[in-house]
Design a protein around this motif. Structure first.
Motif, PDB file in Angstrom:
ATOM      1  N   PHE A  49       0.832  -1.197   0.000  1.00  0.00           N
ATOM      2  CA  PHE A  49       0.000   0.000   0.000  1.00  0.00           C
ATOM      3  C   PHE A  49       0.877   1.262   0.000  1.00  0.00           C
ATOM      4  O   PHE A  49       0.552   2.244  -0.675  1.00  0.00           O
ATOM      5  N   MET A  50       1.963   1.253   0.746  1.00  0.00           N
ATOM      6  CA  MET A  50       2.855   2.407   0.807  1.00  0.00           C
ATOM      7  C   MET A  50       3.460   2.711  -0.555  1.00  0.00           C
ATOM      8  O   MET A  50       3.623   3.874  -0.941  1.00  0.00           O
ATOM      9  N   GLN A  51       3.785   1.657  -1.298  1.00  0.00           N
ATOM     10  CA  GLN A  51       4.319   1.857  -2.643  1.00  0.00           C
ATOM     11  C   GLN A  51       3.302   2.562  -3.524  1.00  0.00           C
ATOM     12  O   GLN A  51       3.646   3.430  -4.336  1.00  0.00           O
ATOM     13  N   TYR A  52       2.015   2.227  -3.331  1.00  0.00           N
ATOM     14  CA  TYR A  52       0.960   2.901  -4.082  1.00  0.00           C
ATOM     15  C   TYR A  52       0.915   4.381  -3.709  1.00  0.00           C
ATOM     16  O   TYR A  52       0.812   5.250  -4.578  1.00  0.00           O
ATOM     17  N   TYR A  53       0.978   4.691  -2.405  1.00  0.00           N
ATOM     18  CA  TYR A  53       0.958   6.087  -1.964  1.00  0.00           C
ATOM     19  C   TYR A  53       2.110   6.873  -2.584  1.00  0.00           C
ATOM     20  O   TYR A  53       1.952   8.044  -2.949  1.00  0.00           O
ATOM     21  N   MET A  54       3.265   6.229  -2.704  1.00  0.00           N
ATOM     22  CA  MET A  54       4.437   6.918  -3.228  1.00  0.00           C
ATOM     23  C   MET A  54       4.269   7.297  -4.692  1.00  0.00           C
ATOM     24  O   MET A  54       4.892   8.239  -5.176  1.00  0.00           O
ATOM     25  N   HIS A  55       3.419   6.563  -5.415  1.00  0.00           N
ATOM     26  CA  HIS A  55       3.238   6.822  -6.844  1.00  0.00           C
ATOM     27  C   HIS A  55       2.061   7.736  -7.140  1.00  0.00           C
ATOM     28  O   HIS A  55       1.777   8.033  -8.299  1.00  0.00           O
ATOM     29  N   LEU A  56       1.348   8.169  -6.096  1.00  0.00           N
ATOM     30  CA  LEU A  56       0.256   9.109  -6.320  1.00  0.00           C
ATOM     31  C   LEU A  56       0.814  10.431  -6.832  1.00  0.00           C
ATOM     32  O   LEU A  56       1.842  10.916  -6.361  1.00  0.00           O
ATOM     33  N   GLU A  57       0.135  11.006  -7.789  1.00  0.00           N
ATOM     34  CA  GLU A  57       0.573  12.296  -8.318  1.00  0.00           C
ATOM     35  C   GLU A  57       0.369  13.391  -7.275  1.00  0.00           C
ATOM     36  O   GLU A  57      -0.437  13.261  -6.353  1.00  0.00           O
ATOM     37  N   ASP A  58       1.096  14.473  -7.437  1.00  0.00           N
ATOM     38  CA  ASP A  58       0.913  15.630  -6.556  1.00  0.00           C
ATOM     39  C   ASP A  58      -0.550  16.045  -6.614  1.00  0.00           C
ATOM     40  O   ASP A  58      -1.124  16.222  -7.686  1.00  0.00           O
ATOM     41  N   ASP A  59      -1.174  16.175  -5.448  1.00  0.00           N
ATOM     42  CA  ASP A  59      -2.612  16.445  -5.421  1.00  0.00           C
ATOM     43  C   ASP A  59      -2.967  17.926  -5.525  1.00  0.00           C
ATOM     44  O   ASP A  59      -4.116  18.298  -5.423  1.00  0.00           O
ATOM     45  N   GLY A  60      -1.974  18.774  -5.715  1.00  0.00           N
ATOM     46  CA  GLY A  60      -2.261  20.186  -5.902  1.00  0.00           C
ATOM     47  C   GLY A  60      -2.468  20.955  -4.629  1.00  0.00           C
ATOM     48  O   GLY A  60      -2.730  22.151  -4.667  1.00  0.00           O
ATOM     49  N   LEU A  61      -2.357  20.302  -3.488  1.00  0.00           N
ATOM     50  CA  LEU A  61      -2.537  20.971  -2.210  1.00  0.00           C
ATOM     51  C   LEU A  61      -1.188  21.117  -1.513  1.00  0.00           C
ATOM     52  O   LEU A  61      -0.468  20.144  -1.340  1.00  0.00           O
ATOM     53  N   ILE A  62      -0.858  22.325  -1.146  1.00  0.00           N
ATOM     54  CA  ILE A  62       0.389  22.551  -0.434  1.00  0.00           C
ATOM     55  C   ILE A  62       0.089  23.200   0.909  1.00  0.00           C
ATOM     56  O   ILE A  62      -0.927  23.865   1.084  1.00  0.00           O
ATOM     57  N   ASP A  63       0.992  22.991   1.868  1.00  0.00           N
ATOM     58  CA  ASP A  63       0.795  23.564   3.197  1.00  0.00           C
ATOM     59  C   ASP A  63       1.175  25.034   3.210  1.00  0.00           C
ATOM     60  O   ASP A  63       2.140  25.451   2.571  1.00  0.00           O
ATOM     61  N   GLN A  64       0.423  25.785   3.978  1.00  0.00           N
ATOM     62  CA  GLN A  64       0.841  27.143   4.305  1.00  0.00           C
ATOM     63  C   GLN A  64       2.018  27.043   5.285  1.00  0.00           C
ATOM     64  O   GLN A  64       2.100  26.095   6.061  1.00  0.00           O
ATOM     65  N   PRO A  65       2.926  27.991   5.273  1.00  0.00           N
ATOM     66  CA  PRO A  65       4.057  27.944   6.205  1.00  0.00           C
ATOM     67  C   PRO A  65       3.630  27.866   7.663  1.00  0.00           C
ATOM     68  O   PRO A  65       4.328  27.305   8.496  1.00  0.00           O
ATOM     69  N   LYS A  66       2.455  28.424   7.993  1.00  0.00           N
ATOM     70  CA  LYS A  66       1.995  28.425   9.379  1.00  0.00           C
ATOM     71  C   LYS A  66       1.160  27.193   9.731  1.00  0.00           C
ATOM     72  O   LYS A  66       0.570  27.123  10.805  1.00  0.00           O
ATOM     73  N   ALA A  67       1.115  26.231   8.823  1.00  0.00           N
ATOM     74  CA  ALA A  67       0.303  25.037   9.061  1.00  0.00           C
ATOM     75  C   ALA A  67       0.745  24.317  10.327  1.00  0.00           C
ATOM     76  O   ALA A  67       1.927  24.109  10.555  1.00  0.00           O
ATOM     77  N   GLN A  68      -0.208  23.943  11.144  1.00  0.00           N
ATOM     78  CA  GLN A  68       0.060  23.196  12.373  1.00  0.00           C
ATOM     79  C   GLN A  68      -0.785  21.922  12.347  1.00  0.00           C
ATOM     80  O   GLN A  68      -1.917  21.909  12.796  1.00  0.00           O
ATOM     81  N   HIS A  69      -0.232  20.855  11.808  1.00  0.00           N
ATOM     82  CA  HIS A  69      -0.965  19.601  11.710  1.00  0.00           C
ATOM     83  C   HIS A  69      -0.761  18.765  12.972  1.00  0.00           C
ATOM     84  O   HIS A  69       0.327  18.752  13.537  1.00  0.00           O
ATOM     85  N   ARG A  70      -1.806  18.068  13.378  1.00  0.00           N
ATOM     86  CA  ARG A  70      -1.703  17.153  14.507  1.00  0.00           C
ATOM     87  C   ARG A  70      -2.128  15.768  14.053  1.00  0.00           C
ATOM     88  O   ARG A  70      -3.232  15.580  13.543  1.00  0.00           O
ATOM     89  N   VAL A  71      -1.241  14.803  14.207  1.00  0.00           N
ATOM     90  CA  VAL A  71      -1.538  13.425  13.818  1.00  0.00           C
ATOM     91  C   VAL A  71      -1.442  12.541  15.050  1.00  0.00           C
ATOM     92  O   VAL A  71      -0.445  12.589  15.780  1.00  0.00           O
ATOM     93  N   LEU A  72      -2.488  11.752  15.294  1.00  0.00           N
ATOM     94  CA  LEU A  72      -2.497  10.853  16.433  1.00  0.00           C
ATOM     95  C   LEU A  72      -2.547   9.422  15.928  1.00  0.00           C
ATOM     96  O   LEU A  72      -3.439   9.061  15.155  1.00  0.00           O
ATOM     97  N   ILE A  73      -1.573   8.611  16.321  1.00  0.00           N
ATOM     98  CA  ILE A  73      -1.515   7.210  15.946  1.00  0.00           C
ATOM     99  C   ILE A  73      -1.913   6.375  17.154  1.00  0.00           C
ATOM    100  O   ILE A  73      -1.379   6.559  18.246  1.00  0.00           O
TER     101      ILE A  73
END
Length: 446
Positions: A49-73
């Motif tokens: 699955f990770m190999q598939y993610y790596m081949h996805l094209e750029d989705d056109g969305l970029i982060d703003q410099p002030k982006a503060q993402h929170r990811v919980l695993i």
């Protein structure tokens, strides 16, 4: 309080997939308690699955410099889910995120520590996320539905192997079998049960002993091999629902090592029983094509395998837990942009439907006829037909009790370079997907 690890992106660093690939053997060894064969299978499947993610094209969305993402695993999840939750989050962001881990799981503790040695992770000592309540995680398991129109030998072969998968969220732990063939089917399975390996016995012992006590307390009939004298061995139990065998320990998310068996009369009853105890996936067994689609379309389970089990195509979006992220396809990455695990705090003690509706509205104008703009898709891969069905999500469900929350102030975090991207983001919120896998050419001749 949860510790935080920062994720940073620097040019020249090896990719996370590259890191995992080089250290695959060490990562498999770091998985504790779980039999090595099962750990290796989950890691290999996640890499696919990770190999598939790596081949996805750029989705056109970029982060703003002030982006503060929170990811919980969530540590309570399987090895497969943890790897893909982490990797899809990395693919979704450009400038990094704050990474938190929640829950306890002796299976994945050392495994996660090795993942965190990836050079782009740096410890954020002193940065804590203070919680005021538990974060729910719904049980995940596969329900097997066996009709009298199926190939009983093939179906019983598959169920006899159910215990080779114990930690994955698609482990078979519930069986619904048509009443007219119940006794014949169970006898076939009984004769095919194989003793556990030493590793399997060690992994399952405590949980199985508790499940046996639970089964006896409700007067359940136990089915086991007559030739296996071991204390810990594959078992089935006739009980009116898988919930009777689930662990009652706080925080436990593992399905019972005993498979629950229940009889049904009609297709309508089978659908009702499966939907009332929805573990996230179904393995459906019948050779009648019309019955296949009647049941598959009637099930609320987001993953349905027909006359097969655990067949995966990373092009499709698979979901194994209620109110949780999907795996595979561009949706898995896109969801990490617009959804996060809800964390109860003093400021937000419970998830709010109104707050989520406002956040959804901020994504863009919602047009009713656009909610299925991706429509249904059919793919053929290695002789298997994968049908992805797109249906409208119940937006009212994004409220109290829902595990996920919608990111606020979305356009303060991301910049869209393409209107299509906005539709894709809306699609992840307004639609839910079901994948039906049918091995045509094997099951229905063509």
């Amino acid at each position: 309080m949860l510790d935080c690890h920062y994720y940073t992106v620097q040019s020249g660093e090896e990719t996370f997939m590259g890191y995992v690939t080089k250290r695959k053997a060490a990562l498999i060894d770091a998985v504790q308690l779980l039999p090595k064969e099962e750990a290796a299978h989950e890691v290999e499947l996640a890499l696919n699955f990770m190999q598939y993610y790596m081949h996805l094209e750029d989705d056109g969305l970029i982060d703003q410099p002030k982006a503060q993402h929170r990811v919980l695993i969530d540590r309570r999840k399987s090895v497969f889910e943890i790897m893909l939750d982490l990797h899809s989050a990395m693919r979704a962001t450009c400038v990094g995120f704050k990474l938190y881990f929640y829950g306890e799981n002796p299976i994945t503790s050392e495994f996660i520590q090795l993942l965190l040695q990836y050079p782009s992770f740096s410890s954020g000592d002193g940065d804590k996320l203070t919680l005021t309540g538990e974060i729910p995680l719904h049980m995940a398991y596969c329900t097997m539905i066996v009709f009298d129109s199926c190939d009983l030998e093939s179906a019983s072969d598959r169920l006899a192997l159910a215990w080779t998968t114990n930690d994955a969220p698609w482990a078979i732990r519930s069986v619904l079998v048509q009443e007219t063939i119940k006794d014949e089917f169970v006898q076939l399975v009984k004769g095919k049960l194989k003793p556990f390996t030493d590793e399997q016995s060690k992994f399952l012992k405590n949980a199985q002993l508790k499940a046996i006590d639970a089964a006896k307390s409700v007067g359940a009939q136990l089915v086991q091999s007559d030739s296996d004298a071991s204390e810990i061995k594959p078992m089935l139990a006739f009980v009116p629902g898988v919930q009777y065998l689930l662990s009652t320990n706080t925080g436990s998310v593992q399905p019972s090592p005993i498979v629950a068996v229940q009889a049904f009369r009609t297709a309508k009853e089978a659908i009702s029983l499966a939907n009332s105890a929805n573990g996230g996936s179904v393995s459906l067994w019948t050779e009648e094509l019309s019955l296949t689609f009647e049941v598959a379309y009637g099930l609320r389970s987001p993953t349905v395998w027909v006359n097969s089990y655990a067949e995966f195509n990373p092009d499709c979006a698979y979901t194994f837990r209620k109110d949780d992220f999907c795996y595979g396809s561009e949706y898995a990455v896109c969801e990490k942009k617009v959804k996060a695990v809800f964390t109860p705090s003093a400021a937000t003690p419970s998830n709010s439907a109104e707050k989520n509706r406002l956040a959804i509205k901020s994504l863009g104008t919602y047009v009713a006829n656009k909610r299925s703009y991706r429509g249904n898709t059919v793919q053929l891969k290695n002789g298997i037909r994968y049908e992805s069905i797109c249906g409208p999500a119940e937006l009212e469900a994004y409220g109290e009790g829902h595990r996920l929350t919608v990111v606020e102030n979305f356009w303060d975090t991301y910049v869209s370079l393409d209107a299509i991207d906005r539709h894709l983001l809306l699609d992840t919120v307004h639609n839910q997907r079901k994948v039906i896998c049918i091995p045509y050419g094997v099951t229905f001749a063509n």
